[in-house]
Scaffold this motif. Structure first.
Motif, PDB file in Angstrom:
ATOM      1  N   LEU A 276      44.786  45.342  39.283  1.00 12.65           N
ATOM      2  CA  LEU A 276      45.550  45.208  40.524  1.00 12.65           C
ATOM      3  C   LEU A 276      45.444  43.778  41.040  1.00 12.65           C
ATOM      4  CD1 LEU A 276      43.395  45.205  43.172  1.00 12.65           C
ATOM      5  CD2 LEU A 276      43.228  47.601  42.538  1.00 12.65           C
TER       6      LEU A 276
ATOM      7  N   ILE B  80      45.087  51.851  48.654  1.00 13.58           N
ATOM      8  CA  ILE B  80      44.807  52.063  47.232  1.00 13.58           C
ATOM      9  C   ILE B  80      43.819  53.217  47.125  1.00 13.58           C
ATOM     10  CG2 ILE B  80      43.859  51.049  45.122  1.00 13.58           C
ATOM     11  CD1 ILE B  80      44.600  48.278  46.318  1.00 13.58           C
TER      12      ILE B  80
ATOM     13  N   LEU C 235      41.519  55.622  44.659  1.00 10.39           N
ATOM     14  CA  LEU C 235      40.899  55.796  43.349  1.00 10.39           C
ATOM     15  C   LEU C 235      40.541  57.262  43.129  1.00 10.39           C
ATOM     16  CD1 LEU C 235      38.348  52.827  43.131  1.00 10.39           C
ATOM     17  CD2 LEU C 235      40.778  52.826  42.583  1.00 10.39           C
TER      18      LEU C 235
ATOM     19  N   LEU D 275      40.766  50.676  50.686  1.00  9.98           N
ATOM     20  CA  LEU D 275      40.349  51.179  49.384  1.00  9.98           C
ATOM     21  C   LEU D 275      39.701  52.542  49.617  1.00  9.98           C
ATOM     22  CD1 LEU D 275      39.993  50.607  46.351  1.00  9.98           C
ATOM     23  CD2 LEU D 275      37.831  49.475  46.908  1.00  9.98           C
TER      24      LEU D 275
ATOM     25  N   LYS E 106      34.923  53.890  44.028  1.00 12.52           N
ATOM     26  CA  LYS E 106      35.283  52.879  45.032  1.00 12.52           C
ATOM     27  C   LYS E 106      34.096  51.992  45.417  1.00 12.52           C
ATOM     28  CE  LYS E 106      34.923  55.685  49.300  1.00 12.52           C
ATOM     29  NZ  LYS E 106      34.325  56.891  48.695  1.00 12.52           N
TER      30      LYS E 106
ATOM     31  N   ASP F 140      48.839  53.537  44.749  1.00 16.24           N
ATOM     32  CA  ASP F 140      48.791  52.216  45.381  1.00 16.24           C
ATOM     33  C   ASP F 140      50.117  52.058  46.121  1.00 16.24           C
ATOM     34  OD1 ASP F 140      48.720  49.553  46.115  1.00 16.24           O
ATOM     35  OD2 ASP F 140      48.239  48.792  44.114  1.00 16.24           O
TER      36      ASP F 140
ATOM     37  N   VAL G 193      43.041  53.892  39.324  1.00 16.17           N
ATOM     38  CA  VAL G 193      43.891  53.850  40.512  1.00 16.17           C
ATOM     39  C   VAL G 193      44.849  55.030  40.452  1.00 16.17           C
ATOM     40  CG1 VAL G 193      45.645  52.556  41.783  1.00 16.17           C
ATOM     41  CG2 VAL G 193      43.711  51.341  40.755  1.00 16.17           C
TER      42      VAL G 193
ATOM     43  N   ILE H 118      40.840  49.260  35.582  1.00 18.02           N
ATOM     44  CA  ILE H 118      41.549  49.030  36.842  1.00 18.02           C
ATOM     45  C   ILE H 118      42.202  47.645  36.824  1.00 18.02           C
ATOM     46  CG2 ILE H 118      41.218  48.608  39.316  1.00 18.02           C
ATOM     47  CD1 ILE H 118      39.314  50.927  39.381  1.00 18.02           C
TER      48      ILE H 118
END
Length: 240
Positions: free
Chosen positions: A29, A214, A216, A39, A47, A224, A221, A27
């Protein structure tokens, strides 16, 4: 401007004997100061694991995590605890209040560990309780408060050290719809005053308050994106 959070190819695995269980699978970001981020992801998406890493409650197996200029990826537990107390205010679904302490004492608790005097602890606790419109309940214990009031105490406690980031894990999960929206209004106002706010949630109507979402899935991801029309918060909710 440098991001307040920079994740670079974060991997996290757990081990059952010799068996590796990969949870986060690379991941990357950036989250910038004063962003308001949701999230999201289904159970098993990673997450909660990512939240633990963002909150310095756990370390990645591989990758870099730069938090407000500090590389926390390889910090040991004591170092993680110190930067966690300085940089991050936590809000949990279960409130995590101590039942024998009053609202003000619960809010002031992080200051006890910092060696702050009793007088200053009380003054600062009253100040942040005012921000969540709960100063009139400062002497009440958790069993004398509603669920929404308990969550407001928890938010005040998260603010007490003036953290860089508010990290809220399912902050409305135990609340009815009306109270949930009141809590989101409060978090929206905190963001409006300059805090970076990250909310972990599985509820679409809660994520609509955030400016960036975002998602998951399976440890990566999936999407986003910016939320072009976030739900408005009402300042009068906490200022009236």
């Amino acid at each position: 401007m440098d991001p307040i959070i920079h994740l670079e190819q974060i991997f996290k695995s757990y081990y059952l004997g010799k068996n590796e269980l990969p949870v986060l699978k690379g991941i990357s970001l950036d989250i910038h100061r004063n962003e308001y981020v949701a999230l999201m992801g289904p159970s098993g998406s990673g997450k909660s694991t990512l939240m633990n890493i963002l909150g310095c409650l756990d370390s990645p197996t591989k990758g870099r995590y730069i938090l407000n200029g500090s590389d926390v990826s390889r910090m040991v537990d004591d170092e993680l605890a110190a930067i966690r107390n300085k940089e991050i205010g936590f809000v949990f679904q279960q409130f995590n209040l101590l039942p024998r302490l009053t609202a003000a004492e619960n809010v002031a608790l992080p200051l006890v560990y910092g060696g702050v005097s009793r007088k200053e602890r009380t003054e600062r606790a009253v100040e942040v309780l005012k921000k969540v419109n709960l100063e009139d309940r400062m002497h009440h214990k958790p069993n004398e408060l509603s669920g929404g009031q308990c969550q407001r105490v928890a938010i005040a406690r998260a603010l007490i050290n003036n953290p860089s980031i508010i990290l809220a894990d399912e902050p409305t999960g135990n609340l009815d719809s009306k109270t949930s929206y009141e809590i989101m209004d409060i978090l929206g106002n905190i963001h409006h005053e300059g805090n970076t706010v990250i909310i972990v949630t599985h509820e679409d109507d809660i994520s609509k308050y955030c400016h960036r979402i975002i998602r998951l899935r399976d440890g990566i991801v999936e999407t986003d994106r910016k939320n072009e029309s976030p739900s408005a918060f009402k300042l009068e909710t906490i200022n009236s």
